[in-house]
Design a protein around this motif. Structure first.
Motif, PDB file in Angstrom:
ATOM      1  N   UNK A 442       0.789  -1.227   0.000  1.00  0.00           N
ATOM      2  CA  UNK A 442       0.000   0.000   0.000  1.00  0.00           C
ATOM      3  C   UNK A 442       0.814   1.265   0.000  1.00  0.00           C
ATOM      4  N   UNK A 443       2.145   1.154   0.157  1.00  0.00           N
ATOM      5  CA  UNK A 443       2.991   2.359   0.219  1.00  0.00           C
ATOM      6  C   UNK A 443       3.840   2.543  -1.040  1.00  0.00           C
ATOM      7  N   UNK A 478       8.497  -4.740  -6.463  1.00  0.00           N
ATOM      8  CA  UNK A 478       7.124  -5.137  -6.144  1.00  0.00           C
ATOM      9  C   UNK A 478       6.161  -4.370  -7.049  1.00  0.00           C
ATOM     10  N   UNK A 479       4.935  -4.886  -7.229  1.00  0.00           N
ATOM     11  CA  UNK A 479       4.318  -6.081  -6.650  1.00  0.00           C
ATOM     12  C   UNK A 479       4.763  -7.354  -7.359  1.00  0.00           C
ATOM     13  N   UNK A 522      10.217   1.681  -5.465  1.00  0.00           N
ATOM     14  CA  UNK A 522       9.998   2.810  -4.560  1.00  0.00           C
ATOM     15  C   UNK A 522       8.842   2.566  -3.602  1.00  0.00           C
ATOM     16  N   UNK A 523       9.157   2.230  -2.358  1.00  0.00           N
ATOM     17  CA  UNK A 523       8.143   2.214  -1.317  1.00  0.00           C
ATOM     18  C   UNK A 523       8.465   3.333  -0.335  1.00  0.00           C
ATOM     19  N   UNK A 524       7.443   3.982   0.184  1.00  0.00           N
ATOM     20  CA  UNK A 524       7.594   5.186   1.009  1.00  0.00           C
ATOM     21  C   UNK A 524       7.511   4.800   2.479  1.00  0.00           C
ATOM     22  N   UNK A 525       8.676   4.900   3.161  1.00  0.00           N
ATOM     23  CA  UNK A 525       8.721   4.521   4.571  1.00  0.00           C
ATOM     24  C   UNK A 525       9.005   5.697   5.502  1.00  0.00           C
ATOM     25  N   UNK A 526       9.582   6.770   4.978  1.00  0.00           N
ATOM     26  CA  UNK A 526      10.024   7.859   5.837  1.00  0.00           C
ATOM     27  C   UNK A 526       9.655   9.207   5.244  1.00  0.00           C
ATOM     28  N   UNK A 527       9.683  10.270   6.056  1.00  0.00           N
ATOM     29  CA  UNK A 527       9.431  11.619   5.528  1.00  0.00           C
ATOM     30  C   UNK A 527      10.402  11.999   4.427  1.00  0.00           C
TER      31      UNK A 527
END
Length: 538
Positions: A442-443, A478-479, A522-527
């Motif tokens: 989802x990110x 991913x996916x 690219x997955x978004x984990x941090x600011x």
């Protein structure tokens, strides 16, 4: 031939066209009416019947069918006795059905009253199988029409070519990553194929994936074989590739590469010392029907396969099965074949977003919509269904953010124990009619429908592409699209990890699909990652 109503009083000697009941008796259609029949009808109050009455020169339906059957039944066929204008032809032994389709068309065009129906040319048939039927439509045909049809019968003759002895050798090439289990399966599948055609796999050799090794193996084990099969560790993609180069180095000649049959496109047709040599496509490792079978059947019947024959196989050459069915063409229904697989999406949206601070990253707006909505809407645009969204942390807020989307929510109360628990929950929520599932994070808001479309297009378990992984410049992302056969293993994974380690366990079934940009990485984990989102190289 006269056909129509006549008074019962003059019906003696005519053929009854329709069944008639008189008193407690029923006279069936096709009956030659006798004087006793006429008396019975008259006594029963029947005044008129519809009959057929032959003219001079007409030939009765049974006699005409029998004459056509005796002329059309070629070698390997038996013709049954005529009945109601029909003669059926049966195979006397296993083999390949051969005839000239154009000649059959010409015969069927002589007169609408005479017909010949057959199985498709080059069909593989079994002993006692009905392969053709001759039917005379009316009760009789003009003698001139029958004579014209019989003049064409020799050209339209139907035959079954029997099996010939087929001692076969198999050469398999290996790369460093080739699993012995894959090679063992290939031996089992090809042994079954050859034995089903009355042949025998007399030798097998495994060699490095080099032209010289292939050539040496052919020299050493071809011997007295009548067929050489070469299964490369990597699919043949050009006439100058490793396998054809090895065949050529062994004194063989490449006669044709490729065929308009799917699966089976990448077959190589070659010959060495008058013996056929086949470079096998990857689908030959599967027991499902494919183009290799069409060629092997003719070879087993001693039929010389020419390049033109291979190209003609394109008509009827779409052999694609419903990918989720393990036994294609066994008791198939219209729903089982020639259809796209049913692929679902599992969107993992249960995480706590700890590295994002106080904010739930999945609810942060990206391009005007919540981050998690990008994965859901891309899956919908790609035609995936159902779309299962696994919730956990802030369940109500995630569900509210996706309230307008056609999704199926699945809550994971154990989300704090790691991603694996959400993966297991999502997979268990899928129905039995699902063939595979795209597991989405989802990110990853830059993954669009085109990525999912490309993965779906690559998916083909029959050809060995049961796990489809996107890549960007060689790096996996991913996916990932998984065939349902792996769901049970995926559901057993523990901890805060996905099922990526299964890729190594099932390497032979993995297909890497190169993508057009870096979105799959690219997955978004941090600011910080959120701040650089718009800088992604597209």
């Amino acid at each position: 031939m006269y056909f129509g109503p006549v008074p019962v009083a003059v019906a003696t000697g005519a053929i009854l066209a329709h069944s008639v009941r008189a008193g407690d008796r029923s006279l069936k259609k096709g009956r030659w009416l006798t004087a006793e029949d006429v008396a019975l009808l008259d006594a029963g109050g029947v005044e008129e019947v519809i009959v057929a009455r032959l003219d001079a020169g007409d030939v009765h339906e049974d006699a005409a069918a029998e004459r056509m059957g005796s002329r059309l039944a070629g070698s390997g066929l038996t013709a049954k006795a005529p009945f109601t204008g029909r003669v059926n032809l049966f195979a006397a032994h296993d083999g390949i059905l051969t005839f000239d389709p154009d000649a059959v068309l010409a015969l069927n065009s002589v007169d609408e009253s005479m017909t010949l129906a057959t199985l498709a040319p080059w069909s593989w048939v079994k002993q006692r199988q009905m392969i053709a039927t001759i039917k005379i439509i009316p009760f009789a045909v003009p003698g001139e029409a029958l004579a014209a049809a019989l003049e064409l019968a020799d050209d339209a003759r139907v035959a079954v070519t029997p099996l010939a002895p087929l001692p076969t050798v198999l050469i398999q090439t290996e790369l460093a990553a080739t699993r012995s289990s894959v090679l063992d399966k290939t031996v089992r599948v090809l042994t079954q194929r050859v034995e089903a055609l009355g042949g025998e796999l007399v030798a097998e050799r495994r060699v490095p994936h080099t032209a010289s090794a292939v050539a040496q193996a052919i020299d050493e084990i071809a011997g007295n074989s009548k067929l050489v099969l070469v299964a490369g560790a990597s699919a043949i993609v050009d006439r100058r590739d490793v396998v054809p180069a090895g065949i050529t180095a062994a004194g063989g000649q490449v006669r044709h590469f490729g065929m308009p049959v799917d699966p089976g496109n990448l077959i190589l047709l070659a010959e060495r010392n008058g013996i056929p040599v086949l470079g096998l496509p990857s689908c030959a490792r599967s027991p499902a029907l494919n183009g290799v079978d069409l060629v092997l059947q003719r070879i087993a019947a001693g039929i010389h396969v020419e390049p033109r024959d291979v190209m003609a196989m394109g008509v009827g050459g779409l052999l694609k099965e419903f990918a989720g069915r393990p036994t294609p063409r066994a008791g198939k229904t219209p729903e089982d074949v020639v259809k796209a697989p049913d692929l679902a999406a599992v969107v993992l949206a249960a995480g706590q977003s700890r590295r994002m601070g106080q904010r739930n990253k999945l609810l942060i707006e990206v391009d005007g919509q919540p981050m998690v909505a990008h994965a859901v809407r891309a899956a919908a645009e790609a035609g995936l269904a159902p779309i299962v969204v696994v919730t956990g942390h802030e369940r109500e807020r995630i569900e509210a953010a996706l309230a307008g989307d056609r999704v199926q929510f699945c809550h994971n109360p154990d989300y704090a124990q790691g991603l694996s628990t959400s993966l297991a929950k999502g997979l268990r929520a899928l129905g039995d009619d699902c063939d595979g599932a795209l597991v989405c994070l989802g990110d990853m808001p830059r993954v669009g429908a085109r990525v999912m479309d490309r993965l779906s297009a690559a998916y083909d378990p029959v050809e060995g592409r049961a796990i489809c992984v996107p890549t960007w410049h060689g790096k996996r992302g991913n996916p990932v699209l998984w065939d349902r056969r792996f769901f049970a293993q995926m559901a057993e994974v523990e901890g805060d990890v996905g099922a990526r380690h299964l890729l190594g366990m099932h390497q032979a079934m993995v297909c890497e699909v190169a993508m057009e940009d870096a979105a799959v990485l690219l997955d978004i984990d941090s600011p910080a990652e959120l701040a650089t989102l718009d800088e992604v190289d597209r």
